[in-house]
Write a protein that holds these residues in place. Structure first.
Motif, mmCIF file in Angstrom:
data_model
loop_
_atom_site.group_PDB
_atom_site.id
_atom_site.type_symbol
_atom_site.label_atom_id
_atom_site.label_comp_id
_atom_site.label_asym_id
_atom_site.label_seq_id
_atom_site.Cartn_x
_atom_site.Cartn_y
_atom_site.Cartn_z
ATOM 1 N N SER A 286 6.565 6.772 12.912
ATOM 2 C CA SER A 286 5.477 5.879 12.467
ATOM 3 C C SER A 286 5.892 4.426 12.570
ATOM 4 C CB SER A 286 5.098 6.138 11.014
ATOM 5 O OG SER A 286 4.449 7.328 10.914
ATOM 6 N N SER A 287 6.687 4.108 13.554
ATOM 7 C CA SER A 287 7.117 2.713 13.682
ATOM 8 C C SER A 287 7.171 2.307 15.147
ATOM 9 C CB SER A 287 8.488 2.536 13.037
ATOM 10 O OG SER A 287 9.038 1.307 13.434
ATOM 11 N N SER A 288 6.298 1.364 15.525
ATOM 12 C CA SER A 288 6.343 0.949 16.927
ATOM 13 C C SER A 288 7.588 0.114 17.204
ATOM 14 C CB SER A 288 5.065 0.233 17.353
ATOM 15 O OG SER A 288 4.517 -0.514 16.320
ATOM 16 N N MET A 322 -1.561 -4.132 18.044
ATOM 17 C CA MET A 322 -1.659 -2.863 17.316
ATOM 18 C C MET A 322 -3.099 -2.376 17.374
ATOM 19 S SD MET A 322 1.142 -2.746 14.759
ATOM 20 C CE MET A 322 2.635 -3.654 14.965
ATOM 21 N N THR A 325 -3.750 0.346 14.718
ATOM 22 C CA THR A 325 -3.802 -0.206 13.365
ATOM 23 C C THR A 325 -5.100 -0.979 13.127
ATOM 24 O OG1 THR A 325 -1.407 -0.326 13.249
ATOM 25 C CG2 THR A 325 -2.617 -1.760 11.755
ATOM 26 N N GLY A 365 5.714 -3.656 12.864
ATOM 27 C CA GLY A 365 5.677 -2.307 13.443
ATOM 28 C C GLY A 365 6.523 -1.325 12.670
ATOM 29 N N GLY A 368 3.684 2.222 7.302
ATOM 30 C CA GLY A 368 2.945 1.755 6.136
ATOM 31 C C GLY A 368 2.570 0.285 6.141
ATOM 32 N N ALA A 369 2.948 -0.453 7.193
ATOM 33 C CA ALA A 369 2.634 -1.888 7.192
ATOM 34 C C ALA A 369 1.122 -2.106 7.301
ATOM 35 C CB ALA A 369 3.353 -2.597 8.332
ATOM 36 N N ASP A 399 -1.000 7.265 9.707
ATOM 37 C CA ASP A 399 -0.107 6.246 10.262
ATOM 38 C C ASP A 399 0.575 6.780 11.537
ATOM 39 O OD1 ASP A 399 1.474 4.050 10.604
ATOM 40 O OD2 ASP A 399 2.627 4.250 8.762
ATOM 41 N N THR A 403 0.139 4.912 15.110
ATOM 42 C CA THR A 403 1.319 4.350 15.776
ATOM 43 C C THR A 403 1.395 4.804 17.237
ATOM 44 O OG1 THR A 403 2.440 4.348 13.651
ATOM 45 C CG2 THR A 403 3.821 4.048 15.579
HETATM 46 N N1 ASP Z 1 3.162 2.098 11.533
HETATM 47 C C1 ASP Z 1 2.469 1.213 12.425
HETATM 48 C C2 ASP Z 1 3.362 0.807 13.561
HETATM 49 O O1 ASP Z 1 4.539 0.731 13.412
HETATM 50 C C3 ASP Z 1 1.939 0.024 11.741
HETATM 51 C C4 ASP Z 1 0.915 0.471 10.738
HETATM 52 O O2 ASP Z 1 1.262 0.778 9.592
HETATM 53 O O3 ASP Z 1 -0.261 0.567 11.105
HETATM 54 O O4 ASP Z 1 2.905 0.564 14.647
#
Ligand code: ASP
Length: 432
Positions: A286-288, A322, A325, A365, A368-369, A399, A403
């Motif tokens: 879950s992290s770009s 994003m 997002t 990225g 949870g952001a 999420d 992502t």
């Molecule tokens: N988790 C997403 C990302 O890293 C960011 C988000 O929370 O929408 O791309």
């Protein structure tokens, strides 16, 4: 690692236990206990999200803008990249708004349930005086983005767009002074960015407890009077998730496929095959940002994008682009408004387009952001931020899906830019 130690499973467990506890306390007269001792844990969790929002936007945006330093060197490529990022983001939001207005997942809740939810959040709206605010004109809205006093902007989360404005201004100022003068400040923001991302990571560690408490409190509020209302909420959440997933799918199927058709000779399926590990990593982390190294490698080695293009387009994308997002923020904001029985005007939906674009640019990225930046969107359309509690339980899972779209969007734009620059080599499939 055992499956139950993974954060997303813990959040799901928190969600289920929270629901169960809410139901148990409703039938066994423990509502008072839940409201007094469990609800505050959820409030603390939400407050922490709000606390970190200003530093997150500030640091992540200043760093993002200063990274654009190269646009002077590579201005043509920079221009194309930014334009494509903006266009795909706005299209994502429009798709999100279309599906959520069409399916109306929040309306799955009967009017009295919406009223009960609104009742429990009303205090917070009244606190901010939002009750009295009329929908404002677009010009007024734009005028309010420019702050007269930076400290004032930082002191109130509802001025988040002003924080975005200050951050962009700071970034632009920084790239226009000689590097040896700006270096120190750039490093400060860089380091602040790292710290903030770490803090988000820490806050997410308590997410299972936060989600437990929030779900229990929501159920107590609803089921306190009528237990079937709790199930109505779950149904609505199910519809919300389906709506979001449909929007994400449509974005990939319509926008990226058309981009590839118009601006590259590559088939989208070959493209997906070539970047598959990046997609899987995006889904599981879950992290770009965490996925960036793999995305870079696959795009260069397997998709055939030239090094110069990939190493310019992708890192910027991981910070500012994003699509998943922004689409999510549009769907979530409208869903929460619907669930609280608020009808959004056309002007408010336009505000969503603007704020979700800016919010997704400012989203780091990391896991949870996106939900933290949703605060900005909700505040801009005067929907109680506390409504986030409704969607938090399913947020971590969704999420993972958004992502994937974030990562795919960056890679897709790099292909289009490379093709237009004559820097797209042959596809290459290897050991898989
Ligand atoms: N988790 C997403 C990302 O890293 C960011 C988000 O929370 O929408 O791309």
């Amino acid at each position: 690692m055992q499956w139950y130690k993974k954060l997303h499973w813990q959040i799901i467990i928190g969600l289920i236990l929270g629901l169960a506890w809410g139901l148990i306390s409703s039938v066994s007269g423990l509502n008072g206990f839940t409201s007094e001792y469990i609800r505050p844990i959820g409030s603390i969790f939400i407050t922490l999200l709000k606390l970190i929002a200003v530093p997150l936007v500030l640091a992540s945006l200043v760093v993002g803008v200063t990274n654009l330093n190269d646009t002077t060197k590579l201005s043509r490529m920079g221009g194309k990249t930014i334009a494509l990022y903006m266009v795909t983001t706005v299209l994502a939001i429009i798709i999100g708004l279309s599906v959520v207005n069409l399916i109306q997942p929040g309306k799955a809740l009967p009017a009295e349930t919406q009223a009960t939810l609104m009742e429990s959040y009303r205090g917070n709206v009244a606190d901010r005086g939002a009750d009295t605010l009329e929908p404002e004109s677009l010009m007024n809205f734009i005028v309010r983005i420019v702050p007269a006093n930076a400290v004032e902007s930082f002191s109130d989360n509802s001025n988040m767009l002003q924080v975005v404005f200050i951050a962009i201004l700071l970034g632009i100022g920084l790239i226009h002074i000689p590097l040896q003068k700006g270096q120190a400040l750039i490093e400060v923001f860089d380091s602040l960015n790292e710290v903030v991302i770490k803090i988000v990571d820490l806050i997410m560690k308590i997410a299972p407890y936060g989600v437990f408490a929030l779900m229990a409190a929501v159920i107590v509020d609803l089921a306190g009077e009528d237990i079937s209302r709790a199930f109505q909420l779950l149904m609505a959440l199910g519809w919300y998730s389906v709506t979001l997933l449909l929007g994400l799918f449509l974005h990939v199927a319509l926008v990226y496929t058309s981009l590839f058709k118009m601006f590259s000779k590559m088939s989208i399926f070959d493209f997906f095959r070539a970047i598959r590990p990046a997609i899987l990593l995006g889904f599981s982390t879950s992290s770009s940002s965490a996925t960036l190294p793999v995305t870079l490698e696959r795009v260069k080695k397997n998709v055939g994008v030239d090094e110069e293009v990939a190493s310019f387009v992708l890192p910027i994308g991981a910070t500012i682009n994003m699509d998943g997002t922004s689409l999510y923020q549009a769907v979530a904001a409208v869903f929460i408004a619907q669930a609280l029985g608020m009808d959004l005007t056309f002007a408010q939906q336009l505000t969503i387009v603007l704020t979700a674009t800016l919010a997704s640019i400012g989203t780091a990225g990391v896991p949870g952001a996106g939900v933290i930046m949703l605060v900005i969107v909700l505040q801009a359309i005067q929907v109680p931020v506390e409504g986030i509690a409704l969607i938090l339980g399913v947020d971590r899972i969704l999420d993972m899906f958004r992502t994937i779209v974030n990562v795919t969007g960056d890679a897709a734009v790099s292909v289009v830019v490379a093709h237009s620059e004559g820097k797209l080599g042959p596809l290459h499939f290897d050991e898989e």
